[in-house]
Enzyme design. Sequence first.
Site, PDB file in Angstrom:
ATOM      1  N   TYR A 182      41.997  34.898  37.715  1.00 44.40           N
ATOM      2  CA  TYR A 182      41.258  33.491  38.758  1.00 44.40           C
ATOM      3  C   TYR A 182      40.084  34.530  38.815  1.00 44.40           C
ATOM      4  CZ  TYR A 182      42.381  30.796  42.811  1.00 44.40           C
ATOM      5  OH  TYR A 182      41.546  29.905  43.420  1.00 44.40           O
TER       6      TYR A 182
ATOM      7  N   LYS B  91      46.945  33.567  48.343  1.00 36.32           N
ATOM      8  CA  LYS B  91      48.153  33.373  49.176  1.00 36.32           C
ATOM      9  C   LYS B  91      48.928  33.173  50.647  1.00 36.32           C
ATOM     10  CE  LYS B  91      47.016  31.096  45.404  1.00 36.32           C
ATOM     11  NZ  LYS B  91      46.531  30.195  44.921  1.00 36.32           N
TER      12      LYS B  91
ATOM     13  N   TYR C  53      43.194  28.554  30.797  1.00 34.84           N
ATOM     14  CA  TYR C  53      43.240  29.449  31.764  1.00 34.84           C
ATOM     15  C   TYR C  53      44.476  30.005  31.998  1.00 34.84           C
ATOM     16  CZ  TYR C  53      46.301  30.238  35.836  1.00 34.84           C
ATOM     17  OH  TYR C  53      47.286  30.942  36.639  1.00 34.84           O
TER      18      TYR C  53
END
Length: 337
Positions: A289, A49, A263
């Site tokens: 992730y 990010k 998730y």
Amino acid sequence: MRLAQFPRVALGHFPTPLEPMDRLSEMLGGPRLWVKRDDCTGLSSGGNKTRKLEYLMADAQQKGADTIITQGATQSNHARQTAAAAAKLGMGCHILLEDRTGSNDDNYIMNGNVLLDRLHGATVSKRSGGTDMNAEMERLADSLQQDGKTPYIIPGGGSNPIGALGYVNCARELVEQASGMGLKIDALVHATGSSGTQAGLVAGLAAIESDIHLLGIGVRAPQEKQEGMVFDLAQKTAAFLGMPDDIARSSVRANCDYVGPGYGLPTDGMIAALKLLAQTEGLLFDPVYSGKGLDGLIDLTRKGYFDGMSNVVFTHTGGSAALFGYPETFDLPGYSS
């Protein structure tokens, strides 16, 4: 590619390393495997990010913002890096965390990334699963404006055309880096969720006319939905860049067989993959992730997906801080006598 036309603030350490994973390659018996170390971007323990935030935070500054609002799941790597970027630039930060797992474990809801969000000075509040998080951010922005603040909303994962510029630039960086090493990359694999990383890579590789086979390993949505999100954002990013040609739909590939029950919910494959890389390459991945992306890389290598290729790169998107939210998941032995 005219990336220099867009405002950018320096937040990370670039270029990130590109390293071989030779012990893993030998164990799997496939192509030579490499890792692009975007866990080494430097901002609050690093992660993918940071690349997006260099463009998003510059846009926020240009628009006179003094407060950042964003959202993510409880153990969001994006939230942690956004909180750190806001702290570095002297801005307020409000994080909205959506409960996507239903876990009430204290480590999950207070440790890992959540601990770091608070340590960076962000205000953190929780929302139930299924909440319209974009609407919640808009409501918070309205409230802050009434208090005299100038808020700037960053979408979950930093995934819009501005944020995707970070991975347009990463595509260029990686190809130049490999060229300098005399390395021809056949395939690039990474975890894909909110779609910004993959969309940026799709647009970036198209812009430099690279034939690298790009594959996202889905961590949340079914394949059709995931590829649709990526393709839509890749097209918008290309248009934002002023690229003359459309993005080819065939360049968007997502394998979503490794999501498991949902998730942020652990899978046996993710657990095995994380343990394997920790114990063969000394690398830490995250359980939400990059760990599921790694599971996909390992399983597909064993199944022959990359047969005929010589060099495959896995993009390490960071996030090892989330491990501290899942301490019971890995069933590790205690102290030896």
